[in-house]
Design a protein around this motif. Sequence first.
Motif, short mmCIF file in Angstrom:
data_model
loop_
_atom_site.label_atom_id
_atom_site.label_comp_id
_atom_site.label_asym_id
_atom_site.label_seq_id
_atom_site.Cartn_x
_atom_site.Cartn_y
_atom_site.Cartn_z
N VAL A 157 0.82 -1.22 0.00
CA VAL A 157 0.00 0.00 0.00
C VAL A 157 0.85 1.27 0.00
O VAL A 157 0.32 2.38 -0.11
N LYS A 158 2.18 1.11 0.10
CA LYS A 158 3.05 2.29 0.23
C LYS A 158 2.90 3.31 -0.92
O LYS A 158 2.96 4.51 -0.67
N PRO A 159 2.68 2.85 -2.17
CA PRO A 159 2.56 3.84 -3.26
C PRO A 159 1.34 4.75 -3.13
O PRO A 159 1.26 5.78 -3.81
N LEU A 160 0.40 4.40 -2.25
CA LEU A 160 -0.81 5.23 -2.12
C LEU A 160 -0.52 6.57 -1.45
O LEU A 160 -1.22 7.55 -1.68
N VAL A 161 0.50 6.62 -0.59
CA VAL A 161 0.79 7.87 0.13
C VAL A 161 1.60 8.80 -0.77
O VAL A 161 2.72 8.48 -1.14
N THR A 162 1.01 9.95 -1.11
CA THR A 162 1.69 10.88 -2.01
C THR A 162 2.07 12.19 -1.32
O THR A 162 2.90 12.93 -1.81
N HIS A 163 1.44 12.50 -0.18
CA HIS A 163 1.73 13.75 0.53
C HIS A 163 1.79 13.48 2.03
O HIS A 163 1.02 12.69 2.55
N ARG A 164 2.72 14.19 2.70
CA ARG A 164 2.83 14.08 4.17
C ARG A 164 2.94 15.47 4.77
O ARG A 164 3.67 16.32 4.27
N PHE A 165 2.21 15.69 5.88
CA PHE A 165 2.22 16.98 6.56
C PHE A 165 2.31 16.75 8.06
O PHE A 165 1.73 15.78 8.57
N LEU B 246 1.13 17.64 11.92
CA LEU B 246 -0.19 17.98 12.45
C LEU B 246 -0.44 19.50 12.42
O LEU B 246 -1.55 19.94 12.17
N GLU B 247 0.63 20.28 12.64
CA GLU B 247 0.49 21.75 12.65
C GLU B 247 0.00 22.28 11.29
O GLU B 247 -0.55 23.37 11.20
N LYS B 248 0.24 21.51 10.24
CA LYS B 248 -0.18 21.96 8.90
C LYS B 248 -1.42 21.20 8.41
O LYS B 248 -1.58 20.95 7.23
N ALA B 249 -2.28 20.84 9.37
CA ALA B 249 -3.47 20.05 9.04
C ALA B 249 -4.34 20.76 8.00
O ALA B 249 -4.86 20.13 7.07
N LEU B 250 -4.49 22.09 8.13
CA LEU B 250 -5.35 22.82 7.19
C LEU B 250 -4.82 22.69 5.77
O LEU B 250 -5.58 22.44 4.82
N GLU B 251 -3.49 22.82 5.64
CA GLU B 251 -2.85 22.66 4.32
C GLU B 251 -3.10 21.25 3.76
O GLU B 251 -3.38 21.07 2.58
N ALA B 252 -3.02 20.27 4.65
CA ALA B 252 -3.25 18.88 4.24
C ALA B 252 -4.69 18.68 3.75
O ALA B 252 -4.93 18.01 2.74
N PHE B 253 -5.64 19.27 4.47
CA PHE B 253 -7.05 19.16 4.07
C PHE B 253 -7.29 19.88 2.74
O PHE B 253 -8.04 19.38 1.89
N GLU B 254 -6.66 21.04 2.56
CA GLU B 254 -6.82 21.77 1.29
C GLU B 254 -6.27 20.93 0.13
O GLU B 254 -6.85 20.89 -0.95
N THR B 255 -5.15 20.26 0.37
CA THR B 255 -4.54 19.41 -0.67
C THR B 255 -5.48 18.28 -1.06
O THR B 255 -5.67 18.00 -2.25
N LEU C 170 -1.13 12.68 7.70
CA LEU C 170 -0.70 13.64 8.72
C LEU C 170 0.14 12.93 9.77
O LEU C 170 -0.16 11.81 10.17
N LYS C 171 1.21 13.58 10.20
CA LYS C 171 2.12 13.05 11.21
C LYS C 171 1.85 13.75 12.53
O LYS C 171 2.09 14.95 12.66
#
Length: 335
Positions: A296-304, A306-315, A326-327
Amino acid sequence: ENRPIPEPGPNEVLLRMHSVGICGSDVHYWQHGRIGDFVVKDPMVLGHEASGTVVKVGPGVAHLKPGDRVAIEPGVPREMDEFCKTGRYNLSPTIFFCATPPDDGNLCRYYKHSASYCYKLPDNVTFEEGALIEPLSVGIHACKRAGVTLGSKVFVSGSGPIGLVNVLVAKMMGAAAVVITDLSASRLQKAKEVGADFTIQVKNETPQEVASKVESLLGCMPEITVECTGVQACIQAGIYATRSGGTLVLVGLGPEMVTVPIVNAAVREVDIRGIFRYCNTWPVAIALLASKRINVKPLVTHRFPLEKALEAFETTKRGEGVKVMLKCDPTDHNP
């Protein structure tokens, strides 16, 4: 951020969260405040694709200890009802489910959860893979409900994260050929990477035209169709495409009312099945990941963080990449 660290109950564990994936439903609650009958009335923590480390265990917990790395199954039945007794606890009307109002999810630093629904991860399964067991479970449950088996020809409609896990699982379960459709060329490329045999980029074809393209690529009509979009035209194409006597599984959720060629399905004995989340899938998924039978590793394309949760949600909202992760643990940089 400033909430007190919860204390685990007798049969609960307190976890330091590590990896939490963002799901389309999380974005939908954020944007619209409801999904069907589930309405956000009070502030709610999102997140239900998650893994973390046990920090503290309640006095009734024997199978886990502090330091254990675990994957979290988000749906926990509140009572032992008829659905639990028959092993279909996902259908229990009183189920607790992370990030489904009014139940808080686990996109936070510390989180407590029923110990019975926390599964120890083997050393060779990463936190990220542990978080991806939740979407992977949808694929396992859907392919089981569909009856995928050795030599099956399968049509997957929609190449988002759920379409992709269905490709992975269908191939693992013995499907001889899988064809997948989507509007996006980049998502279809990702589907090829994870094992799809054929791809169809849908532009403005009618549902019947899509069905006939599926048939010509496979060399026959598929016995099984897994519909992962919830879009009316895609459900129609799924019915037209499925071989007589075959099965169409509806995974994607769209509007409550859709117009479909139900008589076409009825006279050809095409079974239409629904799925609601999953049940009894975490041990299966962990075994598949630990044995490296599924990747399943190829499924993860972006990592953020926790402080950048909003950016992650926008992405995620923009539909970029496949799975945004999110980390939550700033001290640990190991996926």
